[in-house]
Design a protein around this motif. Structure first.
Motif, mmCIF file in Angstrom:
data_model
loop_
_atom_site.group_PDB
_atom_site.id
_atom_site.type_symbol
_atom_site.label_atom_id
_atom_site.label_comp_id
_atom_site.label_asym_id
_atom_site.label_seq_id
_atom_site.Cartn_x
_atom_site.Cartn_y
_atom_site.Cartn_z
ATOM 1 N N SER A 611 -121.716 62.192 -20.858
ATOM 2 C CA SER A 611 -121.472 63.401 -20.070
ATOM 3 C C SER A 611 -120.542 63.099 -18.901
ATOM 4 O O SER A 611 -120.416 61.952 -18.461
ATOM 5 N N ASP A 613 -119.547 64.865 -15.001
ATOM 6 C CA ASP A 613 -119.843 65.858 -13.966
ATOM 7 C C ASP A 613 -118.730 65.859 -12.927
ATOM 8 O O ASP A 613 -118.324 64.790 -12.433
ATOM 9 N N TRP A 632 -118.952 71.472 -12.498
ATOM 10 C CA TRP A 632 -118.721 71.597 -13.943
ATOM 11 C C TRP A 632 -119.295 70.363 -14.629
ATOM 12 O O TRP A 632 -119.131 69.240 -14.147
ATOM 13 N N ARG A 633 -119.970 70.575 -15.742
ATOM 14 C CA ARG A 633 -120.573 69.481 -16.501
ATOM 15 C C ARG A 633 -120.334 69.709 -17.985
ATOM 16 O O ARG A 633 -120.457 70.836 -18.484
ATOM 17 N N LYS A 670 -122.750 70.543 -24.859
ATOM 18 C CA LYS A 670 -123.345 71.367 -23.811
ATOM 19 C C LYS A 670 -122.409 71.382 -22.611
ATOM 20 O O LYS A 670 -121.889 70.336 -22.197
ATOM 21 N N THR A 671 -122.200 72.545 -22.044
ATOM 22 C CA THR A 671 -121.371 72.642 -20.842
ATOM 23 C C THR A 671 -121.961 73.664 -19.884
ATOM 24 O O THR A 671 -122.589 74.643 -20.311
ATOM 25 N N GLU A 672 -121.766 73.418 -18.590
ATOM 26 C CA GLU A 672 -122.284 74.279 -17.536
ATOM 27 C C GLU A 672 -121.231 74.438 -16.443
ATOM 28 O O GLU A 672 -120.543 73.471 -16.090
ATOM 29 N N ASP A 674 -120.870 76.181 -12.498
ATOM 30 C CA ASP A 674 -121.648 76.723 -11.381
ATOM 31 C C ASP A 674 -120.723 76.882 -10.178
ATOM 32 O O ASP A 674 -120.051 75.917 -9.783
ATOM 33 N N TYR A 692 -123.200 81.426 -12.504
ATOM 34 C CA TYR A 692 -123.541 80.276 -13.352
ATOM 35 C C TYR A 692 -123.465 80.687 -14.816
ATOM 36 O O TYR A 692 -123.862 81.802 -15.194
ATOM 37 N N GLY A 694 -123.985 78.642 -18.809
ATOM 38 C CA GLY A 694 -124.249 77.414 -19.542
ATOM 39 C C GLY A 694 -124.484 77.692 -21.011
ATOM 40 O O GLY A 694 -125.075 78.722 -21.363
ATOM 41 N N PHE A 711 -132.120 76.117 -21.827
ATOM 42 C CA PHE A 711 -132.064 76.834 -20.556
ATOM 43 C C PHE A 711 -133.267 77.764 -20.438
ATOM 44 O O PHE A 711 -133.781 78.278 -21.436
ATOM 45 N N LYS A 744 -126.974 80.795 -21.312
ATOM 46 C CA LYS A 744 -127.489 81.413 -20.094
ATOM 47 C C LYS A 744 -126.354 81.938 -19.239
ATOM 48 O O LYS A 744 -125.307 81.305 -19.085
#
Length: 848
Positions: A611, A613, A632-633, A670-672, A674, A692, A694, A711, A744
């Motif tokens: 991963s 970040d 961002w992740r 997987k990505t998020e 915020d 947000y 994800g 989530f 989410k």
């Protein structure tokens, strides 16, 4: 109930509004409004409105127009001692009666309490802001000065005061700007030849641009910029005070002609002052004193080492490898002096967490234009022990005790590495013990963690060009293991992380988890329905409805080794067609969903991921209320294992998945994203916003996402109108203990304002939900099929009360379900919008 409370609050405020002048004397006027008109247009700029000296009382124009602090102040008696004397103390008979009733000590204590409470009202409240002519004149003067600094040299400011018979006043400031002045020429007058020779280089990025409107702040910023440039260009003795401007605006047709003057260095002696041109300095020597402290200040140097032009001195045997220290130093022999190198060195040495307050001194060498850099380091103790204990209670245990201990070892391999070893042990008494023979402390959890931090990127490759040492790169290797008994399904977990961290700038943080391995083994899967009682309840209800069991029967049997074996048999009978239910029945679909969820939550998990970040935090300090944070992740799991399995030609299991050590590993992306934004509106009034999104998409070796990576929605830091895990997915009305999904969306907006003292208030709106997408969940209400599914976004709104303890904020929020997607489409808005159906949240610090 909510409407009645709101009505009562409105009546209270209306009845109190006529009492705002309660403490305003005859002939005085309470200021209720200040307005600044800029060429007849009202000014909304907070910076300009803050120039007003006499601001209205807090809340006069916000919080529904209710000046709460003023009303609290008005409750206080201005002359409490006179009141107590007139009503009580002057009447000796009354005093005697009260003393006889309370005792003398209690009587005077009661009087003191009244005085203290009166004083508290005054401290907590806010005295009425009374119109003052002198302060209004001073405000007008300050406004003229402000507009002057922005280039309107010929501006005029006057004011009008509107007073009425109710002791209220409104003040209007009228600003006429006139024609602005524009920057024209910039003429350098530089005394020192060494600085003059650099003029064309440092003026190229000047903030003073010909043709732009005059702004005094640009001149000040230009001074800071030039000072920074010269300090980093070798001019050790240079300071900002040596830069000044002379401007000509007489008969220039609104143009500004500027002389940039940089003088020579001034040297002040005991009784004389001399001047000499500034000169550049280079670094002649760099000396590092590795164990400098008060105790050994008189000891002699015993160990001396020279490494890459750095001189290392120690009064005992040198504890560190030379490279570990020199890598933290950006001041190099032969380099031109630079403030930037000095600050980077100080920061890096602090980041090592090996030393107390590193000190860097420069000494001028009299024979030439050089400096000797002396770096004094005081090492911290090599070993540090920590202990912690806690007593807690939860929904699964009546009482629990936990103990943790940690050992920190600094400089363990003489390269400024830090090794941290921690352990935790917890025991507790279960609330659901079925046998008196069971040990009282039937719940236990044990775990340990080992973390090694290396102050550089631990890699076989040269990474200096990618992550220079000024970015403070570091490597973290973390290993942990835990074991639980009588907690949920019971589990054992082992995890390992190998990660890199670096800081490209003061605002940006990067973390690359090159390897993250996590293995979770569930030990007591037979207890699934004991943990997830809502699912068991639905099974029971269906079994009774189809006469599979009696109306008072249950799908459990305490006499069996697996108490819930009848429930598993019932599920099998339904799905194999051995009951009256068919695949088209809703109850059949429900049981199939329960079985799929059971299989997913009881399966063992093996996650092998990488991963990255990225975080950009523009907040300057803890008092900054005008900033943004972007995170961002992205995480990839299972790709390496899938390629290895494919190349090795491993066989697949019955579900067409590869297995490692008997466990199907997870594969997903997987990505998020915020984003948080704070806007300071002044006077402790802040608007905060968060967005947000994800998503986690399974593929290859997986058709769903592990529970730990999914989530959830709701809770004190999410949508506060729902409890954690209670919202969604989509419009489904699930009663699962833990509702989760793999997509989410979340939005929050919050207005924060000061109430009185350390109390703060807030009004907020939260929106969002979770959905299943691109996985094996087929329930229409739970899945995101297209944009029309966004109609199922849940909206909560509410109010909050906070108390600021300086070092943390205690928060109490009340959330109301404003739009509930689990209800019928025509009955979603404000259905349960009342205190009885509200969600009450207690949290520490702000939700975002």
């Amino acid at each position: 109930m909510f409407r009645n409370t709101l009505l009562l609050l409105c009546v209270l405020m209306l009845s109190s509004s006529c009492n705002v002048v309660k403490r305003v004397k005859n002939g005085q006027h309470l200021i209720i409004n200040n307005t600044i008109l800029e060429d007849s247009i009202q000014v909304s700029n907070e910076r300009i409105n803050n120039i007003i000296i006499q601001k209205t009382n807090s809340g006069m124009r916000k919080f529904l127009g209710f000046p709460l602090k003023l009303h609290i102040y008005n409750l206080a008696r201005p002359n409490i001692d006179s009141v107590l004397n007139a009503n009580i103390l002057s009447d000796s008979a009354k005093v005697k009666r009260r003393i006889a009733l309370l005792s003398k000590k209690q009587f005077y204590k009661q009087l003191k309490t009244q005085r203290d409470f009166n004083a508290w009202l005054k401290r907590t409240g806010e005295a009425p802001v009374i119109y003052n002519e002198d302060k209004t004149i001073k405000t007008a003067t300050n406004l003229r000065k402000y507009y002057y600094t922005k280039g309107w040299f010929n501006n005029t400011v006057n004011y009008e005061v509107e007073k009425d018979s109710n002791k209220l006043a409104k003040v209007t400031y009228n600003v006429h700007k006139s024609k602005p002045y524009i920057l024209d020429s910039l003429n350098p007058i530089i005394s020192s030849p060494a600085i003059d020779s650099l003029y064309t280089k440092f003026i190229a990025a000047s903030l003073l641009k010909k043709g732009e409107q005059f702004d005094e702040q640009n001149y000040e910023s230009e001074r800071e910029r030039i000072n920074t440039y010269l300090r980093n260009a070798g001019f050790y003795y240079f300071a900002q005070d040596y830069i000044r401007y002379e401007m000509d605006t007489i008969n220039t047709n609104n143009k500004v002609y500027t002389d940039l003057i940089i003088g020579n260095r001034i040297i002040r002696g005991d009784d004389s002052t001399t001047t000499k041109p500034f000169k550049k300095y280079t670094i002649k020597e760099v000396n590092i004193y590795t164990d400098d402290n008060f105790e050994n200040r008189f000891n002699t140097i015993k160990d001396t080492t020279t490494y890459k032009n750095f001189n290392l001195y120690s009064k005992e045997k040198l504890r560190f490898r030379p490279k570990a220290l020199t890598d933290a130093v950006f001041i190099n022999k032969g380099d031109t002096y630079s403030d930037l190198a000095r600050s980077r060195t100080a920061r890096y040495l602090n980041d090592l967490q090996m030393f107390r307050y590193p000190n860097i001194d420069f000494v001028e060498n009299a024979t030439d234009s050089t400096l000797t850099a002396n770096i004094f380091l005081e090492p911290k103790n090599k070993y540090a022990l920590s202990f912690d204990s806690d007593i807690n209670q939860s929904n699964i245990q009546s009482i629990g005790f936990s103990f943790s201990s940690g050992l920190k070892i600094r400089n363990i391999f003489r390269g400024a590495e830090t090794l941290e070893i921690t352990g935790i042990a917890a025991i507790g008494a279960s609330k659901s013990r079925s046998s008196t023979e069971t040990s009282f402390f039937d719940i236990n959890e044990f775990g340990g963690n080992i973390r090694l931090t290396i102050p550089r990127l631990f890699s076989p490759f040269n990474t200096e060009k990618i992550t220079p040492k000024y970015m403070s790169p570091s490597t973290a290797i973390n290993l942990s293991a835990t074991s639980q008994q009588n907690i949920g399904l019971d589990k054992q977990s082992i995890s390992g992380v190998f990660s890199y961290n670096w800081y490209p700038s003061n605002t940006v943080t990067n973390t690359l988890e090159l390897f993250n391995i996590n293995f979770v083994k569930n030990l007591n899967t037979d207890n699934y329905f004991g943990v997830y009682q809502n699912s068991f309840g639905r099974l029971n209800a269906i079994a009774r409805a189809i006469d599979y069991i009696d109306d008072d029967g249950t799908l459990s049997d305490n006499s069996l080794p697996n108490e819930y074996e009848p429930a598993d048999i019932f599920i099998s009978d339904v799905l194999t067609g051995n009951t009256s239910l068919t695949s088209s029945d809703d109850d059949y679909v429900t049981i199939n969903n329960i079985e799929e969820r059971k299989e997913r939550l009881t399966e063992n998990n093996l996650i092998f991921s990488t991963s990255f970040d990225y975080k950009k935090d523009r907040r300057k300090n803890i008092f900054d209320n005008d900033f943004s944070v972007f995170k961002w992740r992205i995480e990839l799991a299972g790709n390496l294992m899938s390629n290895i399995s494919n190349i090795a030609g491993l066989s697949k299991n019955d579900d067409d998945n590869y297995e490692i050590f008997g466990v199907a590993f997870s594969q997903y992306i997987k990505t998020e994203i915020d984003y948080i934004k704070y806007i300071d509106l002044g006077r402790q009034n802040v608007f905060a916003f968060r967005s947000y999104a994800g998503i986690a998409i399974p593929y290859g070796n997986s058709n769903n996402i592990p529970f730990a990576e999914s989530f959830f929605a709701g809770g004190p830091n999410d949508n506060r109108a729902w409890t954690a895990y209670d919202l969604g997915p989509g419009s489904s009305n699930n009663t699962n203990e833990f509702n989760e999904a793999n997509f989410k969306l979340h939005l929050s907006a919050e207005q924060r304002f000061s109430l009185f003292g350390n109390f703060q208030g807030a009004v907020f709106v939260d929106a969002g939900n979770i959905w299943n997408v691109l996985d094996n969940v087929t329930e229409e209400a739970s899945t995101l099929t297209n944009l029309s599914s966004l109609k199922d976004i849940a909206i909560g709104s509410g109010i909050g009360l906070r108390y600021d303890f300086d070092f943390f904020v205690l928060r109490f929020d009340v959330g109301f379900k404003t739009h509930d997607p689990s209800q019928d489409v025509g009955n979603r808005w404000f259905r349960d919008y009342n205190f009885g159906n509200a969600t009450y949240n207690i949290g520490v610090n702000y939700p975002f």
